[in-house]
Design a protein around this motif. Structure first.
Motif, PDB file in Angstrom:
ATOM      1  N   ILE A  19      94.524 -96.134 -11.030  1.00 52.05           N
ATOM      2  CA  ILE A  19      95.316 -94.972 -10.950  1.00 52.05           C
ATOM      3  C   ILE A  19      95.225 -94.332 -12.491  1.00 52.05           C
ATOM      4  CG2 ILE A  19      97.538 -93.611 -10.788  1.00 52.05           C
ATOM      5  CD1 ILE A  19      98.074 -95.688  -8.313  1.00 52.05           C
ATOM      6  N   ALA A  20      95.628 -95.354 -13.364  1.00 51.39           N
ATOM      7  CA  ALA A  20      95.612 -94.627 -14.756  1.00 51.39           C
ATOM      8  C   ALA A  20      94.356 -94.112 -15.218  1.00 51.39           C
ATOM      9  CB  ALA A  20      96.360 -96.073 -15.773  1.00 51.39           C
ATOM     10  N   GLU A  21      93.416 -94.781 -14.963  1.00 54.31           N
ATOM     11  CA  GLU A  21      91.944 -94.347 -15.314  1.00 54.31           C
ATOM     12  C   GLU A  21      91.762 -93.219 -14.842  1.00 54.31           C
ATOM     13  OE1 GLU A  21      88.496 -93.981 -16.989  1.00 54.31           O
ATOM     14  OE2 GLU A  21      89.572 -95.712 -17.441  1.00 54.31           O
ATOM     15  N   LYS A  22      91.935 -92.831 -13.613  1.00 59.67           N
ATOM     16  CA  LYS A  22      91.636 -91.590 -12.757  1.00 59.67           C
ATOM     17  C   LYS A  22      92.429 -90.521 -13.361  1.00 59.67           C
ATOM     18  CE  LYS A  22      89.517 -93.734  -8.969  1.00 59.67           C
ATOM     19  NZ  LYS A  22      89.710 -94.081  -7.483  1.00 59.67           N
ATOM     20  N   TYR A  23      93.854 -90.751 -13.379  1.00 57.62           N
ATOM     21  CA  TYR A  23      94.812 -89.481 -13.665  1.00 57.62           C
ATOM     22  C   TYR A  23      94.445 -89.207 -15.052  1.00 57.62           C
ATOM     23  CZ  TYR A  23      97.858 -89.746  -9.619  1.00 57.62           C
ATOM     24  OH  TYR A  23      98.482 -89.695  -8.144  1.00 57.62           O
TER      25      TYR A  23
END
Length: 76
Positions: A19-23
């Motif tokens: 999630i961190a990577e994508k957001y």
């Protein structure tokens, strides 16, 4: 320094990483702010601290929701 906050039931570390990577990638692309200047905070809530329909999640069958609380069931 822009900040993103994600509020959810408890997430597994692997979920937080994805999630961190994508957001952060999307935010950086859309705003032009360098990735290392974007901060993301996870505000996880335990099943005992979250309710819906008048019942705590800890007393309900979770079903298809995936999180830290049922990580052992993902690969069944």
């Amino acid at each position: 320094m822009p900040c993103i906050t994600v509020q959810s039931l408890e997430l597994a570390k692997s979920q937080k990483e994805r999630i961190a990577e994508k957001y952060i990638e999307i935010f950086s692309q859309e705003t032009g702010v360098p990735r290392d200047r974007v901060y993301l905070f996870f505000d996880g809530h335990s099943l005992e601290d979250t309710a819906t329909d008048g019942q705590l999640f800890s007393n309900r069958k979770i079903g298809p929701i995936r999180g830290k609380f049922n990580e052992s069931e993902w690969n069944k």
